[in-house]
Scaffold this active site. Structure first.
Site, PDB file in Angstrom:
ATOM      1  N   LYS A 180       0.841  -1.213   0.000  1.00  0.00           N
ATOM      2  CA  LYS A 180       0.000   0.000   0.000  1.00  0.00           C
ATOM      3  C   LYS A 180       0.875   1.263   0.000  1.00  0.00           C
ATOM      4  CE  LYS A 180      -2.420  -0.772   3.768  1.00  0.00           C
ATOM      5  NZ  LYS A 180      -1.861  -2.049   4.242  1.00  0.00           N
ATOM      6  N   ARG A 239      -9.982   0.117   8.934  1.00  0.00           N
ATOM      7  CA  ARG A 239      -9.539  -1.269   9.072  1.00  0.00           C
ATOM      8  C   ARG A 239     -10.629  -2.170   9.636  1.00  0.00           C
ATOM      9  NH1 ARG A 239      -3.658  -0.113   9.067  1.00  0.00           N
ATOM     10  NH2 ARG A 239      -2.518  -2.056   9.217  1.00  0.00           N
ATOM     11  N   ARG A 285      11.622  -6.170   5.115  1.00  0.00           N
ATOM     12  CA  ARG A 285      11.380  -4.785   5.513  1.00  0.00           C
ATOM     13  C   ARG A 285      11.787  -4.561   6.972  1.00  0.00           C
ATOM     14  NH1 ARG A 285       5.311  -2.539   5.169  1.00  0.00           N
ATOM     15  NH2 ARG A 285       5.048  -3.649   7.126  1.00  0.00           N
ATOM     16  N   ARG A 337      11.358  -2.023  12.229  1.00  0.00           N
ATOM     17  CA  ARG A 337      10.010  -1.907  12.806  1.00  0.00           C
ATOM     18  C   ARG A 337       9.798  -3.011  13.818  1.00  0.00           C
ATOM     19  NH1 ARG A 337       5.192  -0.654   8.615  1.00  0.00           N
ATOM     20  NH2 ARG A 337       4.077  -1.711  10.291  1.00  0.00           N
ATOM     21  N   ARG A 392      -1.092  -9.893  12.542  1.00  0.00           N
ATOM     22  CA  ARG A 392      -1.665  -8.783  11.777  1.00  0.00           C
ATOM     23  C   ARG A 392      -2.462  -9.297  10.578  1.00  0.00           C
ATOM     24  NH1 ARG A 392       3.692  -5.852  10.905  1.00  0.00           N
ATOM     25  NH2 ARG A 392       2.599  -4.444   9.528  1.00  0.00           N
TER      26      ARG A 392
HETATM   27  P1  AMP Z   1       0.447  -0.196   9.061  1.00  0.00           P
HETATM   28  O1  AMP Z   1       1.717   0.567   8.923  1.00  0.00           O
HETATM   29  O2  AMP Z   1      -0.695   0.413   8.316  1.00  0.00           O
HETATM   30  O3  AMP Z   1       0.597  -1.663   8.780  1.00  0.00           O
HETATM   31  O4  AMP Z   1       0.018  -0.091  10.617  1.00  0.00           O
HETATM   32  C1  AMP Z   1       0.875  -0.564  11.649  1.00  0.00           C
HETATM   33  C2  AMP Z   1       0.063  -0.806  12.911  1.00  0.00           C
HETATM   34  O5  AMP Z   1      -0.548   0.433  13.327  1.00  0.00           O
HETATM   35  C3  AMP Z   1      -1.099  -1.779  12.769  1.00  0.00           C
HETATM   36  O6  AMP Z   1      -0.699  -3.134  12.909  1.00  0.00           O
HETATM   37  C4  AMP Z   1      -2.018  -1.338  13.915  1.00  0.00           C
HETATM   38  O7  AMP Z   1      -1.538  -1.781  15.170  1.00  0.00           O
HETATM   39  C5  AMP Z   1      -1.850   0.186  13.867  1.00  0.00           C
HETATM   40  N1  AMP Z   1      -2.858   0.805  12.976  1.00  0.00           N
HETATM   41  C6  AMP Z   1      -2.632   1.457  11.799  1.00  0.00           C
HETATM   42  N2  AMP Z   1      -3.777   1.893  11.262  1.00  0.00           N
HETATM   43  C7  AMP Z   1      -4.761   1.498  12.121  1.00  0.00           C
HETATM   44  C8  AMP Z   1      -6.171   1.625  12.120  1.00  0.00           C
HETATM   45  N3  AMP Z   1      -6.833   2.229  11.126  1.00  0.00           N
HETATM   46  N4  AMP Z   1      -6.844   1.095  13.174  1.00  0.00           N
HETATM   47  C9  AMP Z   1      -6.227   0.498  14.196  1.00  0.00           C
HETATM   48  N5  AMP Z   1      -4.891   0.325  14.251  1.00  0.00           N
HETATM   49  C10 AMP Z   1      -4.162   0.818  13.225  1.00  0.00           C
END
Ligand code: AMP
Length: 170
Positions: A13, A88, A127, A133, A144
Protein backbone atom coordinates in the site's frame (compact mmCIF):
# COMPACT_ATOMS: atom_id res chain seq x y z
CA UNK A 1 -9.52 13.16 -5.69
CA UNK A 2 -10.01 11.15 -2.48
CA UNK A 3 -8.65 7.61 -2.60
CA UNK A 4 -8.72 4.86 0.03
CA UNK A 5 -6.15 2.06 -0.26
CA UNK A 6 -7.02 -1.33 1.19
CA UNK A 7 -4.72 -4.33 1.45
CA UNK A 8 -3.04 -6.70 3.88
CA UNK A 9 0.02 -5.59 5.87
CA UNK A 10 3.02 -5.65 3.56
CA UNK A 11 0.90 -5.83 0.40
CA UNK A 12 2.55 -2.68 -0.94
CA UNK A 13 0.00 0.00 0.00
CA UNK A 14 2.79 2.39 0.94
CA UNK A 15 4.64 1.79 -2.33
CA UNK A 16 1.51 2.26 -4.45
CA UNK A 17 0.55 5.33 -2.41
CA UNK A 18 3.95 6.89 -3.15
CA UNK A 19 3.39 6.36 -6.89
CA UNK A 20 -0.10 7.86 -6.70
CA UNK A 21 1.19 10.82 -4.70
CA UNK A 22 3.72 11.54 -7.42
CA UNK A 23 1.13 11.18 -10.17
CA UNK A 24 -1.71 13.09 -8.51
CA UNK A 25 0.22 15.42 -6.22
CA UNK A 26 -1.93 14.67 -3.18
CA UNK A 27 -0.94 14.14 0.45
CA UNK A 28 -0.34 10.54 1.57
CA UNK A 29 -2.06 9.86 4.88
CA UNK A 30 -0.83 6.63 6.45
CA UNK A 31 -2.34 5.90 9.86
CA UNK A 32 0.53 3.48 10.57
CA UNK A 33 2.99 6.33 9.92
CA UNK A 34 0.98 8.76 12.07
CA UNK A 35 1.10 6.24 14.92
CA UNK A 36 4.81 5.51 14.47
CA UNK A 37 5.51 9.29 14.61
CA UNK A 38 3.54 9.51 17.87
CA UNK A 39 5.53 6.56 19.25
CA UNK A 40 8.81 8.22 18.26
CA UNK A 41 7.73 11.53 19.78
CA UNK A 42 6.85 9.69 23.01
CA UNK A 43 3.37 11.27 23.31
CA UNK A 44 0.72 9.68 25.56
CA UNK A 45 -1.08 8.45 22.48
CA UNK A 46 2.19 6.99 21.14
CA UNK A 47 2.91 5.16 24.39
CA UNK A 48 -0.60 3.67 24.43
CA UNK A 49 -0.45 2.72 20.76
CA UNK A 50 2.99 1.08 20.90
CA UNK A 51 1.87 -1.71 23.21
CA UNK A 52 -1.04 -2.57 20.90
CA UNK A 53 1.00 -2.23 17.69
CA UNK A 54 3.74 -4.52 19.02
CA UNK A 55 1.07 -7.17 19.64
CA UNK A 56 -0.10 -6.85 16.03
CA UNK A 57 -3.55 -5.74 17.14
CA UNK A 58 -5.65 -2.71 16.21
CA UNK A 59 -5.38 0.54 18.12
CA UNK A 60 -8.80 1.54 19.51
CA UNK A 61 -11.37 2.98 17.11
CA UNK A 62 -11.71 6.03 19.37
CA UNK A 63 -7.99 6.90 19.20
CA UNK A 64 -7.94 6.27 15.45
CA UNK A 65 -10.95 8.47 14.78
CA UNK A 66 -9.38 11.32 16.79
CA UNK A 67 -6.18 10.95 14.79
CA UNK A 68 -7.86 10.85 11.40
CA UNK A 69 -10.24 13.70 12.23
CA UNK A 70 -7.32 15.90 13.18
CA UNK A 71 -5.38 14.97 10.04
CA UNK A 72 -8.32 15.47 7.66
CA UNK A 73 -9.06 18.89 9.12
CA UNK A 74 -5.72 20.27 7.87
CA UNK A 75 -5.62 22.58 4.85
CA UNK A 76 -3.45 20.34 2.64
CA UNK A 77 -6.29 17.85 2.06
CA UNK A 78 -8.46 20.42 0.26
CA UNK A 79 -7.70 18.87 -3.15
CA UNK A 80 -7.95 15.31 -1.85
CA UNK A 81 -5.77 12.63 -0.27
CA UNK A 82 -4.48 9.07 -0.50
CA UNK A 83 -5.61 7.30 2.66
CA UNK A 84 -3.54 4.24 3.57
CA UNK A 85 -4.34 2.04 6.56
CA UNK A 86 -7.75 3.46 7.47
CA UNK A 87 -10.46 2.16 7.72
CA UNK A 88 -9.54 -1.27 9.07
CA UNK A 89 -12.94 -2.43 10.33
CA UNK A 90 -16.63 -1.67 9.89
CA UNK A 91 -16.82 0.80 12.81
CA UNK A 92 -13.97 2.83 11.29
CA UNK A 93 -15.51 2.70 7.81
CA UNK A 94 -18.81 4.04 9.11
CA UNK A 95 -17.04 6.72 11.15
CA UNK A 96 -15.06 7.76 8.06
CA UNK A 97 -18.22 7.96 5.97
CA UNK A 98 -19.85 10.22 8.56
CA UNK A 99 -16.74 12.38 8.88
CA UNK A 100 -16.31 12.82 5.12
CA UNK A 101 -20.02 13.52 4.71
CA UNK A 102 -19.71 16.28 7.31
CA UNK A 103 -16.66 17.67 5.47
CA UNK A 104 -18.52 17.30 2.14
CA UNK A 105 -15.60 15.27 0.79
CA UNK A 106 -16.85 11.77 -0.07
CA UNK A 107 -14.42 9.02 -1.13
CA UNK A 108 -13.99 8.83 -4.92
CA UNK A 109 -12.15 5.52 -5.22
CA UNK A 110 -11.36 2.57 -2.96
CA UNK A 111 -8.55 0.37 -4.28
CA UNK A 112 -7.77 -3.07 -2.94
CA UNK A 113 -4.31 -4.59 -3.30
CA UNK A 114 -4.61 -8.36 -3.18
CA UNK A 115 -1.44 -10.42 -2.77
CA UNK A 116 -0.30 -13.88 -1.71
CA UNK A 117 0.00 -14.08 2.10
CA UNK A 118 3.19 -16.18 2.27
CA UNK A 119 4.88 -13.83 -0.19
CA UNK A 120 3.91 -10.90 2.02
CA UNK A 121 5.34 -12.55 5.12
CA UNK A 122 8.68 -13.03 3.36
CA UNK A 123 8.55 -9.42 2.14
CA UNK A 124 7.86 -8.07 5.61
CA UNK A 125 10.79 -9.99 7.09
CA UNK A 126 13.01 -8.12 4.62
CA UNK A 127 11.38 -4.78 5.51
CA UNK A 128 11.88 -5.47 9.23
CA UNK A 129 15.63 -5.49 8.70
CA UNK A 130 15.56 -2.34 6.54
CA UNK A 131 13.18 -0.20 8.61
CA UNK A 132 13.75 -1.55 12.12
CA UNK A 133 10.01 -1.91 12.81
CA UNK A 134 9.27 -3.63 16.10
CA UNK A 135 5.95 -5.02 14.79
CA UNK A 136 7.56 -6.84 11.85
CA UNK A 137 8.50 -10.09 13.59
CA UNK A 138 7.05 -13.20 11.94
CA UNK A 139 4.73 -13.88 14.90
CA UNK A 140 3.35 -10.32 14.88
CA UNK A 141 2.99 -10.33 11.10
CA UNK A 142 0.90 -13.53 11.26
CA UNK A 143 -1.24 -11.90 13.96
CA UNK A 144 -1.66 -8.78 11.78
CA UNK A 145 -2.73 -11.03 8.88
CA UNK A 146 -5.32 -12.70 11.11
CA UNK A 147 -6.64 -9.31 12.20
CA UNK A 148 -6.82 -8.24 8.53
CA UNK A 149 -8.74 -11.39 7.58
CA UNK A 150 -11.11 -11.16 10.57
CA UNK A 151 -11.82 -7.42 10.57
CA UNK A 152 -10.68 -5.62 7.44
CA UNK A 153 -11.67 -8.08 4.70
CA UNK A 154 -15.32 -7.67 5.65
CA UNK A 155 -15.10 -4.13 4.21
CA UNK A 156 -14.61 -5.56 0.74
CA UNK A 157 -17.69 -6.94 -0.91
CA UNK A 158 -17.18 -8.62 -4.23
CA UNK A 159 -20.21 -9.99 -6.03
CA UNK A 160 -19.96 -13.52 -7.46
CA UNK A 161 -19.94 -12.35 -11.13
CA UNK A 162 -17.16 -9.85 -10.33
CA UNK A 163 -15.16 -12.53 -8.50
CA UNK A 164 -15.51 -14.89 -11.50
CA UNK A 165 -14.53 -12.12 -13.90
CA UNK A 166 -11.43 -11.29 -11.83
CA UNK A 167 -10.44 -14.96 -11.66
CA UNK A 168 -10.86 -15.37 -15.39
CA UNK A 169 -8.46 -12.46 -15.94
CA UNK A 170 -5.70 -13.99 -13.77
P1 AMP B 1 0.45 -0.20 9.06
O1 AMP B 1 1.72 0.57 8.92
O2 AMP B 1 -0.70 0.41 8.32
O3 AMP B 1 0.60 -1.66 8.78
O4 AMP B 1 0.02 -0.09 10.62
C1 AMP B 1 0.87 -0.56 11.65
C2 AMP B 1 0.06 -0.81 12.91
O5 AMP B 1 -0.55 0.43 13.33
C3 AMP B 1 -1.10 -1.78 12.77
O6 AMP B 1 -0.70 -3.13 12.91
C4 AMP B 1 -2.02 -1.34 13.92
O7 AMP B 1 -1.54 -1.78 15.17
C5 AMP B 1 -1.85 0.19 13.87
N1 AMP B 1 -2.86 0.81 12.98
C6 AMP B 1 -2.63 1.46 11.80
N2 AMP B 1 -3.78 1.89 11.26
C7 AMP B 1 -4.76 1.50 12.12
C8 AMP B 1 -6.17 1.63 12.12
N3 AMP B 1 -6.83 2.23 11.13
N4 AMP B 1 -6.84 1.10 13.17
C9 AMP B 1 -6.23 0.50 14.20
N5 AMP B 1 -4.89 0.32 14.25
C10 AMP B 1 -4.16 0.82 13.22
Amino acid sequence: MRIVLLGAPGSGKGTQAALLVEELNLPHISTGELLRSAVKAGTDLGLQAKVVMDRGELVSDEIMLGLIEERLSRADVAQGFILDGYPRNIVQAEALDRLLERLEQPVDEALQIDVDVEMVIARIAKRAAQEDRSDDTEETVRKRMDVYAAQTLSLIHISEPTRQYCQSRM
